[in-house]
Design an enzyme around this catalytic site. Structure first.
Site, short mmCIF file in Angstrom:
data_model
loop_
_atom_site.label_atom_id
_atom_site.label_comp_id
_atom_site.label_asym_id
_atom_site.label_seq_id
_atom_site.Cartn_x
_atom_site.Cartn_y
_atom_site.Cartn_z
N CYS A 21 0.81 -1.21 0.00
CA CYS A 21 0.00 0.00 0.00
C CYS A 21 0.85 1.27 0.00
O CYS A 21 1.95 1.30 0.53
CB CYS A 21 -0.93 0.01 1.20
SG CYS A 21 -0.13 -0.45 2.75
N ASN B 27 -3.85 4.08 3.65
CA ASN B 27 -3.96 3.12 2.57
C ASN B 27 -5.44 2.73 2.38
O ASN B 27 -6.29 3.11 3.19
CB ASN B 27 -3.10 1.88 2.87
CG ASN B 27 -3.72 1.02 3.97
OD1 ASN B 27 -4.15 1.52 5.00
ND2 ASN B 27 -3.74 -0.28 3.75
N PRO B 28 -5.79 1.99 1.32
CA PRO B 28 -7.21 1.79 1.00
C PRO B 28 -8.06 1.15 2.08
O PRO B 28 -9.26 1.41 2.14
CB PRO B 28 -7.15 0.90 -0.26
CG PRO B 28 -5.91 1.34 -0.94
CD PRO B 28 -4.93 1.57 0.18
N CYS B 29 -7.51 0.31 2.91
CA CYS B 29 -8.35 -0.31 3.96
C CYS B 29 -8.16 0.30 5.33
O CYS B 29 -8.78 -0.14 6.31
CB CYS B 29 -8.09 -1.80 4.00
SG CYS B 29 -8.73 -2.67 2.55
N GLY B 30 -7.32 1.31 5.45
CA GLY B 30 -7.29 2.13 6.65
C GLY B 30 -6.32 1.73 7.74
O GLY B 30 -6.22 2.42 8.75
N GLU B 31 -5.56 0.63 7.56
CA GLU B 31 -4.70 0.19 8.65
C GLU B 31 -3.34 0.86 8.68
O GLU B 31 -2.59 0.71 9.64
CB GLU B 31 -4.50 -1.35 8.62
CG GLU B 31 -3.65 -1.88 7.48
CD GLU B 31 -4.45 -2.17 6.22
OE1 GLU B 31 -3.95 -2.90 5.36
OE2 GLU B 31 -5.59 -1.66 6.12
N GLY C 217 -8.09 -10.60 4.19
CA GLY C 217 -9.13 -11.51 3.73
C GLY C 217 -8.64 -12.56 2.76
O GLY C 217 -8.96 -13.75 2.90
N THR C 218 -7.85 -12.16 1.77
CA THR C 218 -7.41 -13.10 0.75
C THR C 218 -6.42 -14.10 1.30
O THR C 218 -6.55 -15.31 1.06
CB THR C 218 -6.78 -12.34 -0.43
OG1 THR C 218 -7.62 -11.24 -0.78
CG2 THR C 218 -6.59 -13.24 -1.62
N ILE C 219 -5.41 -13.63 2.03
CA ILE C 219 -4.42 -14.56 2.56
C ILE C 219 -5.03 -15.46 3.64
O ILE C 219 -4.55 -16.58 3.86
CB ILE C 219 -3.16 -13.83 3.07
CG1 ILE C 219 -3.50 -12.77 4.10
CG2 ILE C 219 -2.39 -13.23 1.90
CD1 ILE C 219 -2.28 -12.06 4.68
N PRO D 38 -7.07 -6.22 7.01
CA PRO D 38 -8.21 -7.13 6.86
C PRO D 38 -7.79 -8.56 6.53
O PRO D 38 -8.44 -9.52 6.94
CB PRO D 38 -9.03 -6.51 5.73
CG PRO D 38 -8.10 -5.58 5.03
CD PRO D 38 -7.12 -5.10 6.06
N GLY E 46 -1.90 -0.68 -3.82
CA GLY E 46 -3.10 0.09 -3.56
C GLY E 46 -2.71 1.51 -3.24
O GLY E 46 -1.59 1.78 -2.77
#
Length: 612
Positions: free
Chosen positions: A88, A293-297, A461-463, A459, A117
């Site tokens: 990111c 970054n796009p998911c905020g972390e 999610g994919t990994i 998040p 991202g």
């Protein structure tokens, strides 16, 4: 006999479409072990001594998904491709002129093409209908320019198993903030963006005291009467406060309610508590952060970047589903120590789309080490996600990760040197650093520290799907059985039946009564989501990506108080998701009919929009 690590169809699919290395039709990764070996061999290449030992240690934490590096590392390390290993980026300041706007657009396209991202702050763009000093042209406003980025993203990331991930933020005192808040109410608008409002402490105070809130813009960028009312503001991209013209004033509570209603009805925008982000930034002495970054972390400065990785907690539960179940905290500490080194090496191994990004990443050496599989681990330990005992255990885990990471980075600094932007005295004065144990602060003082920031909760999610569908990040289990749609390499969706990791490994049946610890996201009150996020925030120097699930019939007044509670609880941002007939849900539960995404597009933290 080789262990079947990819033991679900969706895990096999994710590996084959996202992370398996195939070059010119030639399969380089025959199995997931080849992927792990490729990553370990690549990231150890920057070591100057004990290389075989470190390669083996890198491999061992990757094996069986004990540690899950960010998806860009899995996909790109050792591939021979000019792709970034860092998930990111936040892009450069967008100044209010055509040259800057289209330079930043080009930089975004190059970054996205390389796999990153991107995050943007559009606050420097003049409000619509205003007149520029230099050209006399009438401005169309930030939202209109965001559509250009949206079209670029749709074009650059139009095929394959990934979609572009972008976030746009805007100041809460920008004159176009209302247009920004409501932008996604139009079907098909800004589908490739997540939206967040930069919320200041002053604004929250104005909301609390029911005051008027001035919407302003820097005087130097506008034409108009010199005697117009002005206020001083620390504006985006400016180290010192600048004079800003008051365009108009609105009741703060009216604006706050508008943000809340949009979030309630469309799941966007989220909010970033930007003053808290900056106050707790370890590099506050040299950075101003306005977006993430796009998911905020990962809150980041202009051209900032971060490489991510997660400790998979499900692999550290001993004697699961029994009265003797417990976590192997010593093994977590050892894994964190090796993971810090692995992620630090990724900075040196990674190509960068832009030289400015390389300078920022190598100057700060930020990493974002977090956890995933928390909810499944709690279930395996017999703990209910919404109870105090689960939050206490989660705090213990994140404190262990945080302190172990800082100790590892101090040790690494003694071997390889501190990050170049390190200023010992000013760094030690940081608010977050002051919360660390005295032994860690003494270590920083004596040896320095290799990485400016060390912890973040993504998040994942994919990994997490790759690792057998463990619960993602710190989210509760969505459902113990459901259907999930994921992209294939041709850009089409495939639907998979998915079973939760803890549910599957207990050998449970939907027909039998489950222990109380088997709780899913929709069974939890929204405040329990928030309490978990708040419990872990003190041990996270970057930030936490967390979506608070809200039932469709949740009362709007309760929704309002949820965000106010989030601010008071000390979190750095808040994102909610309330399914509606227009939006649908993030995933498809076993009780739902298969449906296409709503016209408003994928949710901000769906796996199609992650940087994974």
């Amino acid at each position: 006999m080789r262990k079947p690590y990819l033991d679900t169809p969706i895990a096999q699919h994710v590996w084959e479409t996202r992370y398996r290395l195939v070059v010119d039709g030639v399969v380089r990764d025959q199995n997931i072990e080849d992927t792990w070996r490729r990553v370990a061999k690549t990231l150890v290449s920057v070591e100057e001594r004990d290389t075989p030992d470190w390669e083996e240690r890198f491999y061992r934490i990757l094996e069986d998904f004990r540690f899950l590096p960010g998806g860009r590392i899995l996909a790109g390390a050792g591939s021979g491709r000019r792709v970034t290993l860092l998930n990111c980026f936040v892009m450069g300041v967008i100044d209010d002129c055509m040259e800057s706007i289209f330079d930043r657009l080009k930089e975004g396209a190059l970054t996205m093409q390389a796999g990153g991202g991107t995050g943007y702050d559009f606050s420097n763009l003049r409000p619509k209908n205003s007149v520029a000093h230099t050209s006399g042209r009438i401005a169309s406003g930030p939202v209109s320019f965001m559509r250009i980025w949206d079209a670029m993203c749709a074009t650059v990331m139009s095929t394959g198993a990934r979609r572009g991930a972008m976030i746009a933020s805007l100041r809460c005192d920008h004159p176009d903030i209302e247009d920004f808040i409501d932008a996604k109410r139009t079907p098909g608008e800004l589908l490739h963006f997540n939206l967040s409002v930069q919320v200041t402490d002053a604004f929250m105070k104005a909301v609390n005291q029911d005051e008027l809130w001035p919407l302003v813009f820097p005087v130097d960028s506008l034409e108009g009467e010199a005697e117009s009312e002005t206020v001083m503001r620390h504006w985006t991209g400016q180290r010192e406060a600048v004079a800003c013209r008051v365009i108009r004033q609105i009741p703060a509570r009216t604006l706050w309610a508008r943000i809340m209603l949009a979030a309630y009805e469309t799941a966007e925008p989220g909010v970033l508590f930007v003053d808290r982000i900056n106050a707790l930034n370890n590099l506050a002495y040299r950075e101003q952060i306005t977006t993430t970054n796009p998911c905020g972390e990962i809150p980041l400065p202009p051209y900032g970047a971060c490489d991510l990785g997660s400790v998979n907690l499900t692999r550290f539960v001993l004697e699961p589903f029994t009265s003797r179940a417990h976590l192997d905290l010593d093994a977590i500490r050892e894994t964190v120590k090796v993971a810090v080194r692995l992620l630090d090496n990724a900075i040196d191994c990674s190509p960068f789309p832009l030289e400015a990004q390389a300078e920022q990443a190598r100057g700060s050496r930020r990493i974002g080490l977090g956890i995933t599989g928390l909810a499944d681990a709690l279930i395996m330990l017999g703990l209910h996600y919404g109870k105090a005992g689960a939050r206490h255990k989660a705090e213990q885990i994140m404190q262990t990760v945080c302190h172990s990471a800082y100790l590892a980075s101090i040790e690494l600094a003694g071997e390889k040197g501190s990050f170049p932007f390190f200023d010992r005295d000013r760094y030690l004065q940081g608010k977050f650093i002051q919360t660390l144990p005295e032994a860690i602060r003494r270590g920083i003082s004596e040896q320095g520290i290799r990485n400016s920031h060390l912890t973040a909760i993504a998040p994942s999610g994919t990994i997490s799907l790759l690792a057998g569908n463990v619960s993602s990040g710190i989210e509760p289990v969505f459902d113990f059985r459901h259907r999930r749609r994921v992209l294939n390499q041709s850009g089409d969706y495939e639907t998979f039946e998915v079973t939760d990791y803890a549910f599957r490994h207990r050998g449970a049946s939907m027909n039998q009564e489950l222990p109380a610890s088997f709780v899913d996201a929709r069974s939890l009150p929204p405040v329990d989501h928030l309490r978990m996020q708040a419990a872990l925030q003190p041990f996270v120097d970057n930030a936490i990506s967390k979506t608070i699930n809200v039932p469709e019939d949740y009362d709007f007044e309760d929704f309002l108080s949820l965000y106010e509670t989030a601010y008071q609880a000390g979190v750095k941002g808040c994102t909610t998701y309330r399914p509606t007939p227009l939006r649908g849900g993030i995933l498809l539960s076993g009780k739902q009919q298969d449906k296409e995404e709503g016209a408003l597009g994928a949710h901000c933290c769906s796996i199609e929009r992650e940087e994974d």
